[in-house]
Structure formats: structure tokens, C-alpha cells
Design an enzyme around this catalytic site. Structure first.
Site, PDB file in Angstrom:
ATOM      1  N   GLU A 141      46.079  41.598   9.236  1.00 26.72           N
ATOM      2  CA  GLU A 141      44.628  41.331   9.250  1.00 26.72           C
ATOM      3  C   GLU A 141      43.947  41.974  10.452  1.00 26.72           C
ATOM      4  O   GLU A 141      42.890  42.580  10.311  1.00 26.72           O
ATOM      5  CB  GLU A 141      44.404  39.817   9.359  1.00 26.72           C
ATOM      6  CG  GLU A 141      43.943  39.134   8.099  1.00 26.72           C
ATOM      7  CD  GLU A 141      43.768  37.641   8.370  1.00 26.72           C
ATOM      8  OE1 GLU A 141      42.891  37.293   9.177  1.00 26.72           O
ATOM      9  OE2 GLU A 141      44.528  36.854   7.778  1.00 26.72           O
TER      10      GLU A 141
ATOM     11  N   HIS B  65      49.522  40.750  18.195  1.00 26.16           N
ATOM     12  CA  HIS B  65      49.437  39.331  18.545  1.00 26.16           C
ATOM     13  C   HIS B  65      50.669  38.599  18.041  1.00 26.16           C
ATOM     14  O   HIS B  65      51.123  38.810  16.929  1.00 26.16           O
ATOM     15  CB  HIS B  65      48.158  38.678  17.992  1.00 26.16           C
ATOM     16  CG  HIS B  65      47.913  38.948  16.544  1.00 26.16           C
ATOM     17  ND1 HIS B  65      47.449  40.151  16.075  1.00 26.16           N
ATOM     18  CD2 HIS B  65      48.071  38.167  15.452  1.00 26.16           C
ATOM     19  CE1 HIS B  65      47.319  40.109  14.768  1.00 26.16           C
ATOM     20  NE2 HIS B  65      47.714  38.913  14.350  1.00 26.16           N
TER      21      HIS B  65
ATOM     22  N   ILE C 118      42.140  30.354  14.931  1.00 27.64           N
ATOM     23  CA  ILE C 118      40.992  29.614  14.398  1.00 27.64           C
ATOM     24  C   ILE C 118      41.263  29.059  12.986  1.00 27.64           C
ATOM     25  O   ILE C 118      40.566  28.153  12.525  1.00 27.64           O
ATOM     26  CB  ILE C 118      39.718  30.514  14.421  1.00 27.64           C
ATOM     27  CG1 ILE C 118      38.457  29.692  14.507  1.00 27.64           C
ATOM     28  CG2 ILE C 118      39.692  31.484  13.269  1.00 27.64           C
ATOM     29  CD1 ILE C 118      38.279  28.933  15.799  1.00 27.64           C
TER      30      ILE C 118
HETATM   31  P1  AMP Z   1      47.488  38.692  11.113  1.00 29.96           P
HETATM   32  O1  AMP Z   1      46.794  39.952  11.595  1.00 29.96           O
HETATM   33  O2  AMP Z   1      47.897  38.805   9.676  1.00 29.96           O
HETATM   34  O3  AMP Z   1      48.644  38.306  12.009  1.00 29.96           O
HETATM   35  O4  AMP Z   1      46.443  37.506  11.158  1.00 29.96           O
HETATM   36  C1  AMP Z   1      45.421  37.434  12.118  1.00 29.96           C
HETATM   37  C2  AMP Z   1      45.278  36.010  12.597  1.00 29.96           C
HETATM   38  O5  AMP Z   1      44.176  35.974  13.513  1.00 29.96           O
HETATM   39  C3  AMP Z   1      44.985  34.973  11.515  1.00 29.96           C
HETATM   40  O6  AMP Z   1      45.925  33.914  11.618  1.00 29.96           O
HETATM   41  C4  AMP Z   1      43.549  34.513  11.824  1.00 29.96           C
HETATM   42  O7  AMP Z   1      43.342  33.144  11.538  1.00 29.96           O
HETATM   43  C5  AMP Z   1      43.430  34.804  13.300  1.00 29.96           C
HETATM   44  N1  AMP Z   1      42.048  35.054  13.737  1.00 29.96           N
HETATM   45  C6  AMP Z   1      41.183  35.941  13.210  1.00 29.96           C
HETATM   46  N2  AMP Z   1      40.001  35.904  13.863  1.00 29.96           N
HETATM   47  C7  AMP Z   1      40.136  34.964  14.827  1.00 29.96           C
HETATM   48  C8  AMP Z   1      39.263  34.452  15.842  1.00 29.96           C
HETATM   49  N3  AMP Z   1      38.008  34.893  15.991  1.00 29.96           N
HETATM   50  N4  AMP Z   1      39.725  33.468  16.655  1.00 29.96           N
HETATM   51  C9  AMP Z   1      40.985  33.003  16.509  1.00 29.96           C
HETATM   52  N5  AMP Z   1      41.862  33.461  15.591  1.00 29.96           N
HETATM   53  C10 AMP Z   1      41.446  34.414  14.748  1.00 29.96           C
END
Ligand code: AMP
Length: 128
Positions: free
Chosen positions: A87, A92, A29
Site C-alpha cells: 500500500e 515500514h 491507523i
Molecule cells: P502496507 O503498505 O500494505 O504494509 O500497508 C500500509 C499500512 O499503513 C496499513 O496497515 C495502513 O493502515 C497504514 N497506514 C496508512 N496510512 C496511515 C496513516 N496516515 N497513519 C497510520 N497508518 C497508516
């Protein structure tokens, strides 16, 4: 329950790219580049290397299919892959269309309209 499990269950909306029994792919997102896709195992595991070998290999194989489709429809030098997870504590794979090194660095983000997200998710999905 992680935010990605809520997405997989359909409790939170996402721009879905692909899904099978074990994996779910959808657009990030807050993308580094248009088409930035996340590939998630449905099983909620925090860290990549804690996945059992079968699920790990399956995740890589599923990610490869998505990346090959992305490469067909998104103008880029190549698809980059990154696993961070600082995060969201649910494994993922980030698949990111790259033009230059900074596209993989999670510093410069692109702003897209919902219609852009919809169009790119559809284009990838149709080329898997
Ligand atoms: P990281 O855990 O550091 O790999 O980052 C988490 C990723 O998930 C980030 O790039 C966010 O932009 C993405 N993200 C978080 N919430 C959502 C959501 N609801 N839909 C799509 N992507 C998300």
C-alpha cells in the site's frame, strides 16, 4: 513525498510511539489489533531489502526495542512482525500484538477511539 514522510515531518498527524535520528514509530491507523505499530526509517526507501545493511540492522534493532515495550503493556501471546509495503511504498515494519493466527493476516481490523490510540501509544512510549 510518501505519506509516511509527511507523518515524520508532522504534516499529517500520527499517534507517535518513539523517534530517534533515523527511525519513527507510530500506531497504524487501521490496526489488526490494539497497539499495532509501524516502524519507519526516515529515509524514504521503497523496499525493505533495498535498505543498506546498516539502516536495515538499525531498523530491526529499533523495532525490537518497541516490540519489547509493547509486550510489557499489551496483553498478548507475543508480538508478531511483518513487512508488506504493497500500500505505502516507504519501508515500514508492522509490529502486531498476537492472540491468534488471524491477527497477522490483515483481514480482521479493530475499531478504536482516539482516546484508545492515545492511551496505548503513551503506554508503549513510557515502557521503551
Ligand atoms: P502496507 O503498505 O500494505 O504494509 O500497508 C500500509 C499500512 O499503513 C496499513 O496497515 C495502513 O493502515 C497504514 N497506514 C496508512 N496510512 C496511515 C496513516 N496516515 N497513519 C497510520 N497508518 C497508516
Amino acid at each position: 513525498m510518501s505519506i509516511f514522510t509527511k507523518i515524520i515531518k508532522g504534516e499529517i498527524p500520527s499517534y507517535k510511539v518513539a523517534e530517534n535520528e533515523h527511525f519513527y514509530a507510530f500506531l497504524d491507523i487501521n490496526p489488526n489489533a490494539k497497539g499495532h505499530t509501524l516502524v519507519v526509517p526516515k529515509k524514504e526507501v521503497n523496499k525493505l531489502f533495498d535498505l543498506d545493511e546498516e539502516l536495515y540492522n538499525g531498523l530491526m534493532s529499533f523495532s525490537r526495542k518497541i516490540a519489547l515495550a509493547m509486550e510489557k503493556v499489551i496483553p498478548c501471546e507475543r508480538i508478531g512482525m511483518s513487512v508488506i509495503g504493497l500500500e505505502v511504498p516507504h519501508v515500514h515494519v508492522h509490529l502486531i500484538p498476537l492472540q491468534k493466527m488471524e491477527d497477522i493476516q490483515f483481514i480482521k481490523k479493530v475499531t478504536l477511539e482516539p482516546s484508545d490510540f492515545e492511551a496505548v501509544a503513551k503506554a508503549i512510549a513510557e515502557n521503551i
